[in-house]
Design an enzyme around this catalytic site. Structure first.
Site, mmCIF file in Angstrom:
data_model
loop_
_atom_site.group_PDB
_atom_site.id
_atom_site.type_symbol
_atom_site.label_atom_id
_atom_site.label_comp_id
_atom_site.label_asym_id
_atom_site.label_seq_id
_atom_site.Cartn_x
_atom_site.Cartn_y
_atom_site.Cartn_z
ATOM 1 N N HIS A 54 0.810 -1.305 0.111
ATOM 2 C CA HIS A 54 -0.054 0.047 0.033
ATOM 3 C C HIS A 54 0.855 1.393 -0.134
ATOM 4 O O HIS A 54 0.645 2.089 -0.969
ATOM 5 C CB HIS A 54 -1.048 0.072 1.503
ATOM 6 C CG HIS A 54 -1.769 -1.151 1.461
ATOM 7 N ND1 HIS A 54 -2.712 -1.417 0.628
ATOM 8 C CD2 HIS A 54 -1.650 -1.874 2.475
ATOM 9 C CE1 HIS A 54 -3.419 -2.439 1.130
ATOM 10 N NE2 HIS A 54 -2.744 -3.067 2.053
HETATM 11 O O1 RIB Z 1 -5.023 0.304 4.523
HETATM 12 C C1 RIB Z 1 -3.833 0.233 4.379
HETATM 13 C C2 RIB Z 1 -3.202 1.541 5.088
HETATM 14 O O2 RIB Z 1 -3.256 1.489 6.514
HETATM 15 C C3 RIB Z 1 -1.329 1.413 5.199
HETATM 16 O O3 RIB Z 1 -0.988 2.664 5.097
HETATM 17 C C4 RIB Z 1 -1.052 0.699 6.292
HETATM 18 O O4 RIB Z 1 0.284 1.170 6.729
HETATM 19 C C5 RIB Z 1 -1.882 0.987 7.121
HETATM 20 O O5 RIB Z 1 -1.473 2.402 7.734
#
Ligand code: RIB
Ligand code: CA
Length: 328
Positions: free
Chosen positions: A253
């Site tokens: 992500h």
């Molecule tokens: O949904 C994914 C996000 O939420 C990413 O940034 C992960 O590190 C959490 O912060």
């Protein structure tokens, strides 16, 4: 081209840590500051983890690391330590050197005294049109900076936000992504601010997956502190994902949000009007981007650039090449 000057607001978090490594390994970026926010872990742990990643990369003293919001604007903080481990980095205290000392000693450098929202506004206001803010956690710090210093924040070049889910399912509830679920009130304030925001939702981040096979085929063959850290911090999470999804793969992500700052051509985006549900019900944190063919009078002006397509192969090649580079 001079490097893009960036601030990274983050809640490390394993994927945040991988994103920080990618950012520092990429000459296209100059990281001016790291600001931390409560999300995956409490904010003091997030600041300690950001400093630990800098130590692993040999970036000490490195850029300032500031401590931000201890919790969402209104909601109760629900960290994600079941996913990222109690320490937020995959339980690194398990790893020892041959002599039995911790492979990852506690960072010694203290965080900046200035609170994160103030540091964000100060840096952006001091360099009009130059700073890109990359948000990898809940948007609490950003919302506080906009509330406290709207004139300075209006000088931002771009805000890249990892968050939301447009037509993909959520990852913390069926409808919501973790960062926006954690602080939907902050997200609503940010999304209605009129600032130039690019959204990197689950729709694209769940298509860039770091697999145990890739670690075995590529990362394992490069001997460096950084690649050792990448293997150690992801080891436990591969097991979590294997049990959760049947597949030992970690969605990148936050690294993709950094990737977009490095090379915008990795994704294609479209202007959309996106709203965030702030209620406490089952739709909390949902991002609503109405793409039905509405009557003109019902249409609302776009407020975000939303990335809905990604060149996953090219991003993964970039990510692996950069994390395997010798550290500076
Ligand atoms: O949904 C994914 C996000 O939420 C990413 O940034 C992960 O590190 C959490 O912060
Ligand atoms: Ca994060």
């Amino acid at each position: 081209m001079p490097p893009t000057r960036v601030i990274i607001d983050t809640d490390p978090g394993i994927d945040d840590a991988l994103a920080l490594i990618l950012a520092f390994a990429s000459p296209e970026l100059s990281v001016e500051a790291i600001t931390t926010v409560a999300g995956n872990v409490p904010v003091a742990q997030a600041a300690r983890n950001a400093r630990m990643v800098l130590d692993v990369m040999g970036r000490s003293p490195g850029p300032p690391v500031a401590v931000g919001a201890r919790g969402p604007l209104k909601k109760k903080l629900r960290p994600a330590q079941d996913y990222h481990g109690e320490d937020g980095l995959g339980e690194l205290s398990r790893f020892k050197t041959g002599e039995g000392i911790p492979r990852y000693p506690e960072p010694q450098q203290l965080p900046e005294p200035q609170p994160a929202p103030a540091l964000i506004a100060e840096i952006i206001g001091s360099a009009p049109g130059e700073i890109v803010l990359i948000c990898l956690g809940p948007l609490t710090n950003l919302a506080m900076a906009i509330q406290a210093a709207p004139t300075q924040m209006a000088q931002v070049k771009e805000i890249i936000v990892m968050g939301g889910a447009i037509q993909a399912p959520g990852n913390v509830t069926p409808g919501a992504e973790f960062n926006l679920y954690t602080d939907p009130d902050a997200a609503k304030l940010v999304f209605t601010s009129g600032l130039p925001i690019t959204l990197i939702p689950l729709d694209v981040t769940q298509r860039v997956m770091l697999t145990a096979e890739l670690i075995d085929a590529v990362v394992r063959h490069i001997d460096s502190r950084v690649t050792q850290f990448v293997r150690d911090t992801t080891e436990r999470l591969f097991g979590v994902e294997q049990r959760r999804t049947g597949y030992a793969a970690i969605p990148l992500h936050d690294p993709l949000a950094v990737g977009v700052a490095i090379d915008r051509s990795l994704v294609s985006s479209r202007p959309l009007h996106v709203e965030v549900e702030t209620g406490d019900g089952p739709a909390q944190g949902m991002t609503i981007a109405d793409r039905r063919p509405l009557k003109e009078e019902w249409k609302k002006p776009p407020n975000l650039q939303v990335c809905m397509e990604v060149d996953a192969g090219r991003f993964m090649a970039l990510f692996l090449e950069r994390i395997c580079r010798p550290t500076a």
